[in-house]
Write a protein that holds these residues in place. Structure first.
Motif, PDB file in Angstrom:
ATOM      1  N   UNK A   1      58.578  24.655  35.131  1.00  0.00           N
ATOM      2  CA  UNK A   1      58.148  26.056  35.195  1.00  0.00           C
ATOM      3  C   UNK A   1      59.093  26.954  34.380  1.00  0.00           C
ATOM      4  N   UNK A   2      58.507  27.911  33.714  1.00  0.00           N
ATOM      5  CA  UNK A   2      59.320  28.838  32.913  1.00  0.00           C
ATOM      6  C   UNK A   2      59.813  29.944  33.846  1.00  0.00           C
ATOM      7  N   UNK A   3      60.749  29.545  34.694  1.00  0.00           N
ATOM      8  CA  UNK A   3      61.339  30.430  35.690  1.00  0.00           C
ATOM      9  C   UNK A   3      62.849  30.345  35.588  1.00  0.00           C
ATOM     10  N   UNK A   4      63.497  31.465  35.870  1.00  0.00           N
ATOM     11  CA  UNK A   4      64.945  31.537  35.731  1.00  0.00           C
ATOM     12  C   UNK A   4      65.657  30.503  36.589  1.00  0.00           C
ATOM     13  N   UNK A   5      65.252  30.336  37.824  1.00  0.00           N
ATOM     14  CA  UNK A   5      65.934  29.403  38.724  1.00  0.00           C
ATOM     15  C   UNK A   5      65.854  27.975  38.178  1.00  0.00           C
ATOM     16  N   UNK A   6      64.685  27.590  37.684  1.00  0.00           N
ATOM     17  CA  UNK A   6      64.532  26.258  37.103  1.00  0.00           C
ATOM     18  C   UNK A   6      65.451  26.102  35.889  1.00  0.00           C
ATOM     19  N   UNK A   7      65.489  27.131  35.061  1.00  0.00           N
ATOM     20  CA  UNK A   7      66.378  27.115  33.884  1.00  0.00           C
ATOM     21  C   UNK A   7      67.833  26.997  34.315  1.00  0.00           C
ATOM     22  N   UNK A   8      68.229  27.828  35.248  1.00  0.00           N
ATOM     23  CA  UNK A   8      69.627  27.883  35.674  1.00  0.00           C
ATOM     24  C   UNK A   8      70.088  26.571  36.311  1.00  0.00           C
ATOM     25  N   UNK A   9      69.178  25.848  36.934  1.00  0.00           N
ATOM     26  CA  UNK A   9      69.537  24.598  37.602  1.00  0.00           C
ATOM     27  C   UNK A   9      69.447  23.369  36.709  1.00  0.00           C
ATOM     28  N   UNK A  10      69.117  23.562  35.446  1.00  0.00           N
ATOM     29  CA  UNK A  10      68.950  22.430  34.525  1.00  0.00           C
ATOM     30  C   UNK A  10      69.951  22.546  33.378  1.00  0.00           C
ATOM     31  N   UNK A  11      71.068  21.877  33.535  1.00  0.00           N
ATOM     32  CA  UNK A  11      72.154  21.966  32.554  1.00  0.00           C
ATOM     33  C   UNK A  11      71.703  21.539  31.163  1.00  0.00           C
ATOM     34  N   UNK A  12      70.931  20.467  31.065  1.00  0.00           N
ATOM     35  CA  UNK A  12      70.494  19.993  29.745  1.00  0.00           C
ATOM     36  C   UNK A  12      69.624  21.037  29.044  1.00  0.00           C
ATOM     37  N   UNK A  13      68.731  21.656  29.781  1.00  0.00           N
ATOM     38  CA  UNK A  13      67.882  22.686  29.173  1.00  0.00           C
ATOM     39  C   UNK A  13      68.713  23.896  28.771  1.00  0.00           C
ATOM     40  N   UNK A  14      69.650  24.288  29.614  1.00  0.00           N
ATOM     41  CA  UNK A  14      70.502  25.441  29.250  1.00  0.00           C
ATOM     42  C   UNK A  14      71.251  25.159  27.954  1.00  0.00           C
ATOM     43  N   UNK A  15      71.824  23.984  27.839  1.00  0.00           N
ATOM     44  CA  UNK A  15      72.588  23.649  26.633  1.00  0.00           C
ATOM     45  C   UNK A  15      71.670  23.540  25.416  1.00  0.00           C
ATOM     46  N   UNK A  16      70.482  23.006  25.606  1.00  0.00           N
ATOM     47  CA  UNK A  16      69.531  22.879  24.498  1.00  0.00           C
ATOM     48  C   UNK A  16      69.056  24.255  24.035  1.00  0.00           C
TER      49      UNK A  16
END
Length: 112
Positions: A27-42
């Motif tokens: 989901x394109x949601x902040x919480x999902x983003x914030x909890x996914x280190x690989x996605x944040x770094x990418x």
């Protein structure tokens, strides 16, 4: 349009598209983003690419009209040099608010 500028605009567009791909199965949601280190770094890596391409464009032709172009370069510099002060909230705001506008501007410039 200068061929180098066109290539850099496509690099930016490709980086934006890649960021969007990270949210196909998530989901394109902040919480999902914030909890996914690989996605944040990418996402941060793609923002670095966007910022570097924008820096090269501005060096070649500073008359090109792109919203927040200087701020984009500043964000790239902060991610690279001030990595310890990068805010997930700011990065997320860029992803959901500023990248769609940048995409539209680049597509217009490229005639897509």
């Amino acid at each position: 349009m200068d061929i180098e500028i066109k290539v850099w605009l496509y690099d930016i567009l490709n980086a934006i598209n890649e960021i969007d791909c990270f949210f196909i199965d998530t989901p394109k949601e902040f919480v999902a983003y914030q909890n996914d280190l690989k996605t944040r770094r990418a996402v941060e890596r793609n923002l670095e690419i966007i910022g570097e391409a924008m820096k090269r464009i501005l060096q070649k032709d500073d008359s090109l009209e792109l919203s927040n172009s200087r701020r984009i370069v500043d964000t790239r510099n902060r991610i690279i040099h001030g990595y310890d002060s990068v805010s997930d909230e700011i990065i997320w705001s860029i992803v959901v608010t500023h990248l769609p506008v940048l995409r539209t501007e680049i597509e217009i410039l490229l005639g897509e």
